[in-house]
Design a protein around this motif. Structure first.
Motif, PDB file in Angstrom:
ATOM      1  N   HIS A   1       0.856  -1.188   0.000  1.00 51.82           N
ATOM      2  CA  HIS A   1       0.000   0.000   0.000  1.00 51.82           C
ATOM      3  C   HIS A   1       0.885   1.229   0.000  1.00 51.82           C
ATOM      4  O   HIS A   1       2.038   1.175   0.445  1.00 51.82           O
ATOM      5  N   VAL A   2       0.349   2.317  -0.538  1.00 50.70           N
ATOM      6  CA  VAL A   2       1.114   3.568  -0.624  1.00 50.70           C
ATOM      7  C   VAL A   2       0.964   4.320   0.698  1.00 50.70           C
ATOM      8  O   VAL A   2      -0.136   4.391   1.257  1.00 50.70           O
ATOM      9  N   VAL A   3       2.052   4.842   1.216  1.00 46.99           N
ATOM     10  CA  VAL A   3       1.982   5.573   2.493  1.00 46.99           C
ATOM     11  C   VAL A   3       2.248   7.072   2.329  1.00 46.99           C
ATOM     12  O   VAL A   3       1.971   7.857   3.235  1.00 46.99           O
ATOM     13  N   ARG A   4       2.754   7.455   1.181  1.00 47.36           N
ATOM     14  CA  ARG A   4       3.008   8.894   0.937  1.00 47.36           C
ATOM     15  C   ARG A   4       3.053   9.173  -0.553  1.00 47.36           C
ATOM     16  O   ARG A   4       3.619   8.391  -1.321  1.00 47.36           O
TER      17      ARG A   4
ATOM     18  N   TYR B   1      -3.536  -5.775  -0.116  1.00 51.24           N
ATOM     19  CA  TYR B   1      -3.449  -5.177  -1.458  1.00 51.24           C
ATOM     20  C   TYR B   1      -4.822  -4.975  -2.084  1.00 51.24           C
ATOM     21  O   TYR B   1      -5.040  -4.025  -2.828  1.00 51.24           O
ATOM     22  N   GLU B   2      -5.754  -5.872  -1.751  1.00 54.12           N
ATOM     23  CA  GLU B   2      -7.096  -5.690  -2.316  1.00 54.12           C
ATOM     24  C   GLU B   2      -7.743  -4.411  -1.771  1.00 54.12           C
ATOM     25  O   GLU B   2      -8.414  -3.692  -2.497  1.00 54.12           O
ATOM     26  N   LYS B   3      -7.502  -4.141  -0.515  1.00 60.37           N
ATOM     27  CA  LYS B   3      -8.029  -2.902   0.083  1.00 60.37           C
ATOM     28  C   LYS B   3      -7.364  -1.689  -0.582  1.00 60.37           C
ATOM     29  O   LYS B   3      -8.032  -0.719  -0.944  1.00 60.37           O
ATOM     30  N   ALA B   4      -6.050  -1.752  -0.714  1.00 61.91           N
ATOM     31  CA  ALA B   4      -5.320  -0.628  -1.319  1.00 61.91           C
ATOM     32  C   ALA B   4      -5.771  -0.403  -2.764  1.00 61.91           C
ATOM     33  O   ALA B   4      -5.886   0.740  -3.218  1.00 61.91           O
ATOM     34  N   ASP B   5      -6.059  -1.481  -3.481  1.00 69.41           N
ATOM     35  CA  ASP B   5      -6.476  -1.361  -4.891  1.00 69.41           C
ATOM     36  C   ASP B   5      -7.793  -0.585  -5.031  1.00 69.41           C
ATOM     37  O   ASP B   5      -8.084  -0.054  -6.103  1.00 69.41           O
ATOM     38  N   GLU B   6      -8.589  -0.541  -3.953  1.00 68.69           N
ATOM     39  CA  GLU B   6      -9.867   0.189  -4.022  1.00 68.69           C
ATOM     40  C   GLU B   6      -9.660   1.704  -4.014  1.00 68.69           C
ATOM     41  O   GLU B   6     -10.548   2.459  -4.355  1.00 68.69           O
ATOM     42  N   SER B   7      -8.486   2.130  -3.561  1.00 66.81           N
ATOM     43  CA  SER B   7      -8.214   3.569  -3.431  1.00 66.81           C
ATOM     44  C   SER B   7      -7.573   4.105  -4.711  1.00 66.81           C
ATOM     45  O   SER B   7      -6.764   3.420  -5.340  1.00 66.81           O
TER      46      SER B   7
ATOM     47  N   ARG C   1      -4.010   3.961  -4.014  1.00 63.17           N
ATOM     48  CA  ARG C   1      -3.577   2.721  -3.339  1.00 63.17           C
ATOM     49  C   ARG C   1      -3.213   2.983  -1.878  1.00 63.17           C
ATOM     50  O   ARG C   1      -2.252   2.427  -1.352  1.00 63.17           O
ATOM     51  N   MET C   2      -4.029   3.814  -1.234  1.00 64.86           N
ATOM     52  CA  MET C   2      -3.812   4.074   0.196  1.00 64.86           C
ATOM     53  C   MET C   2      -4.953   3.453   0.990  1.00 64.86           C
ATOM     54  O   MET C   2      -6.089   3.415   0.512  1.00 64.86           O
ATOM     55  N   ILE C   3      -4.671   3.012   2.206  1.00 62.97           N
ATOM     56  CA  ILE C   3      -5.719   2.327   2.965  1.00 62.97           C
ATOM     57  C   ILE C   3      -6.517   3.304   3.834  1.00 62.97           C
ATOM     58  O   ILE C   3      -7.355   2.878   4.607  1.00 62.97           O
ATOM     59  N   ASP C   4      -6.255   4.582   3.667  1.00 63.94           N
ATOM     60  CA  ASP C   4      -6.990   5.589   4.434  1.00 63.94           C
ATOM     61  C   ASP C   4      -7.762   6.487   3.451  1.00 63.94           C
ATOM     62  O   ASP C   4      -7.138   7.197   2.647  1.00 63.94           O
ATOM     63  N   PRO C   5      -9.110   6.467   3.485  1.00 65.11           N
ATOM     64  CA  PRO C   5      -9.900   7.230   2.502  1.00 65.11           C
ATOM     65  C   PRO C   5      -9.640   8.733   2.561  1.00 65.11           C
ATOM     66  O   PRO C   5      -9.580   9.402   1.526  1.00 65.11           O
TER      67      PRO C   5
ATOM     68  N   ASP D   1       3.374  11.093 -16.684  1.00 73.39           N
ATOM     69  CA  ASP D   1       2.543  10.909 -15.508  1.00 73.39           C
ATOM     70  C   ASP D   1       2.931  12.008 -14.507  1.00 73.39           C
ATOM     71  O   ASP D   1       4.054  12.509 -14.542  1.00 73.39           O
ATOM     72  N   VAL D   2       2.002  12.393 -13.601  1.00 76.60           N
ATOM     73  CA  VAL D   2       2.372  13.305 -12.506  1.00 76.60           C
ATOM     74  C   VAL D   2       3.070  12.487 -11.426  1.00 76.60           C
ATOM     75  O   VAL D   2       4.057  12.899 -10.832  1.00 76.60           O
ATOM     76  N   THR D   3       2.537  11.305 -11.205  1.00 74.33           N
ATOM     77  CA  THR D   3       3.180  10.394 -10.258  1.00 74.33           C
ATOM     78  C   THR D   3       2.866   8.960 -10.662  1.00 74.33           C
ATOM     79  O   THR D   3       1.818   8.690 -11.252  1.00 74.33           O
ATOM     80  N   SER D   4       3.770   8.061 -10.343  1.00 72.83           N
ATOM     81  CA  SER D   4       3.460   6.641 -10.575  1.00 72.83           C
ATOM     82  C   SER D   4       3.836   5.820  -9.347  1.00 72.83           C
ATOM     83  O   SER D   4       4.203   4.657  -9.469  1.00 72.83           O
ATOM     84  N   VAL D   5       3.722   6.439  -8.186  1.00 74.15           N
ATOM     85  CA  VAL D   5       4.006   5.711  -6.938  1.00 74.15           C
ATOM     86  C   VAL D   5       3.059   4.514  -6.763  1.00 74.15           C
ATOM     87  O   VAL D   5       3.513   3.423  -6.399  1.00 74.15           O
ATOM     88  N   PRO D   6       1.742   4.677  -7.047  1.00 75.52           N
ATOM     89  CA  PRO D   6       0.873   3.496  -6.917  1.00 75.52           C
ATOM     90  C   PRO D   6       1.332   2.345  -7.821  1.00 75.52           C
ATOM     91  O   PRO D   6       1.336   1.186  -7.398  1.00 75.52           O
ATOM     92  N   ALA D   7       1.745   2.663  -9.036  1.00 71.40           N
ATOM     93  CA  ALA D   7       2.241   1.613  -9.936  1.00 71.40           C
ATOM     94  C   ALA D   7       3.514   0.991  -9.375  1.00 71.40           C
ATOM     95  O   ALA D   7       3.669  -0.236  -9.354  1.00 71.40           O
ATOM     96  N   ALA D   8       4.420   1.847  -8.900  1.00 73.27           N
ATOM     97  CA  ALA D   8       5.690   1.336  -8.361  1.00 73.27           C
ATOM     98  C   ALA D   8       5.439   0.363  -7.209  1.00 73.27           C
ATOM     99  O   ALA D   8       6.153  -0.631  -7.051  1.00 73.27           O
ATOM    100  N   SER D   9       4.399   0.643  -6.413  1.00 74.00           N
ATOM    101  CA  SER D   9       4.137  -0.243  -5.265  1.00 74.00           C
ATOM    102  C   SER D   9       3.755  -1.642  -5.746  1.00 74.00           C
ATOM    103  O   SER D   9       4.144  -2.640  -5.135  1.00 74.00           O
TER     104      SER D   9
END
Ligand code: EPS
Length: 414
Positions: free
Chosen positions: A168-171, A201-207, A210-214, A368-376
């Motif tokens: 999951h992404v944290v920042r 990861y399934e929870k993170a994929d919903e965001s 990819r963060m677990i905090d809405p 892209d502006v960011t690809s941190v979710p992809a990198a994770s």
């Protein structure tokens, strides 16, 4: 040991992968790999290419009736942008003929491999005249698509043994969890669910990020939008967790057998990753030892016990990220990766044209502006391969059933 190689250019016809060393009998279908390839395109902040490209891998060899054969697994991933892009790639990336008047790229972009790579392979100098295209196309993070496909084969081996890898992404840029404790409780709840790291990861994929905090997801989406308006880009950080890992993977006996060293390489081998920590690595450097080490306790939390009880111990915390002395200790593996902001900015940066020697500013095409979710998600894959290899080193065999039997025996005796 599982080894893999990738070939292919970002704007070429296809990416090719060969995975060697998988035991026979591992359940594997193209859909298993495509699931993770689809997840790699997740994430708010991707650029134009994400809108025209969907990755579907073709499995050509090494599998029969949905099980591996022990022979090399051959993979091909056609480039969806090759035709749809209509940017002349078949001409620009032609495999034969002369370069002729095909447009050259002569302005190296800061932060990319452009200049360092061109200097290395001689694409920067006459008589042929500079052209950075070969560097740009192979160093691109497009290659991670095939890496995910290759490493996801190893992930199938882990899954068949009940070992799951999630992230999951944290920042993202300036927006993230204040400290590790802020997400560990939430992640811990997900990890204790039946699927382990899969639930994470399934929870993170919903965001969208990819963060677990809405609430954090929302703030990150805003941050990405603002950054785009400012014509800039963002990096970030993510956490990869592996559950179901037995104790005893890796070794302290030699430098190149240490599991944490291999995990670090798995992260830093991914384009644009500049930092890695195992467990609370960086934060731990600024704390007292009493705040860092994971105390050893009885399974039932009792004060006393018998020698037999001492065979099954647990830890009060997991700040070490599941590795001590280069050896897994039976706790989940926790590895964090830190990604630099994408170097292709809308706002130009200073550079020098290799053709004329003139100082110029970089040109923007699309990014892209960011690809941190992809990198994770890519990091999940590369970590999976390391864990699968550590497992094969300890329980290895040519057939999945042999490995499974040894694995179960070790688990029931520990
Ligand atoms: C990338 C630049 C962009 C990204 C690409 C990585 O591609 P393009 O230059 O075609 O616009 O979309 O990522 C992917 C194609 C992918 O599959 O992740 C780069 O320069 O690294």
């Amino acid at each position: 040991m599982i080894r893999y190689l990738t070939a292919g250019e970002s704007h070429g016809e296809a990416l090719i992968g060969v995975v060697e060393g998988l035991p026979a009998g591992v359940p594997l279908t193209a859909d298993d790999l495509n699931e993770h390839l689809g997840r790699r395109w997740l994430g708010y902040g991707r650029g134009g290419r994400s809108k025209i490209e969907r990755d579907q891998v073709h499995v050509y060899s090494g599998v029969r009736f949905s099980k591996t054969l022990g022979s090399p697994v051959g993979l091909r991933l056609d480039n969806g942008a090759y035709e749809k892009d209509r940017a002349g790639w078949p001409e620009k990336m032609a495999l034969e003929g002369e370069r002729g008047d095909v447009e050259r790229v002569t302005l190296p972009r800061p932060g990319h491999a452009d200049l360092a790579g061109a200097r290395k392979y001689g694409f920067d100098r006459p008589p042929r005249g500079p052209d950075l295209r070969p560097v740009i196309d192979r160093s691109s993070a497009r290659e991670t698509a095939m890496r995910v496909a290759c490493c996801s084969t190893a992930r199938q081996l882990l899954r068949a043994l009940g070992i799951e890898v999630g992230s999951h992404v944290v920042r993202i840029g300036r927006v993230g969890f204040e400290d590790a404790e802020a997400w560990q409780e939430r992640a811990g709840e997900l990890l204790s669910e039946e699927g382990g790291a899969r639930a994470l990861y399934e929870k993170a994929d919903e965001s969208a990020t990819r963060m677990i905090d809405p609430e954090l997801t929302e703030r990150c989406v805003e941050h990405i939008d603002e950054t785009k308006e400012q014509r800039d880009s963002l990096g970030g950080a993510y956490e990869v967790v592996v559950t179901g890992v037995p104790a005893g993977l890796g070794s302290y006996a030699q430098w190149d057998r240490r599991l944490d060293g291999k995990l670090a390489q798995a992260i830093l081998s991914i384009q644009a990753q500049k930092g890695v920590e195992v467990g609370d690595g960086v934060a731990g450097a600024g704390r007292y030892g009493s705040e860092v080490h994971d105390e050893i306790i009885h399974q039932n939390g009792a004060d006393g016990g018998t020698p037999e009880d001492a065979q099954t111990l647990r830890r009060r915390t997991n700040r070490a990220g599941g590795v001590e002395g280069g050896v897994s200790n039976g706790m989940p593996l926790v590895v964090r990766g830190f990604m630099k902001p994408i170097p292709t900015l809308i706002e130009p940066l200073d550079s020098v044209d290799l053709d004329s020697g003139e100082a110029r500013t970089t040109r923007y095409e699309r990014s892209d502006v960011t690809s941190v979710p992809a990198a994770s998600t890519v990091a999940e894959a590369t970590v999976a391969l390391v864990v699968a290899n550590a497992l094969l080193e300890r329980f290895g065999g040519d057939r999945f059933e042999q490995i499974q039997r040894r694995f179960e025996e070790a688990r029931s005796s520990s």
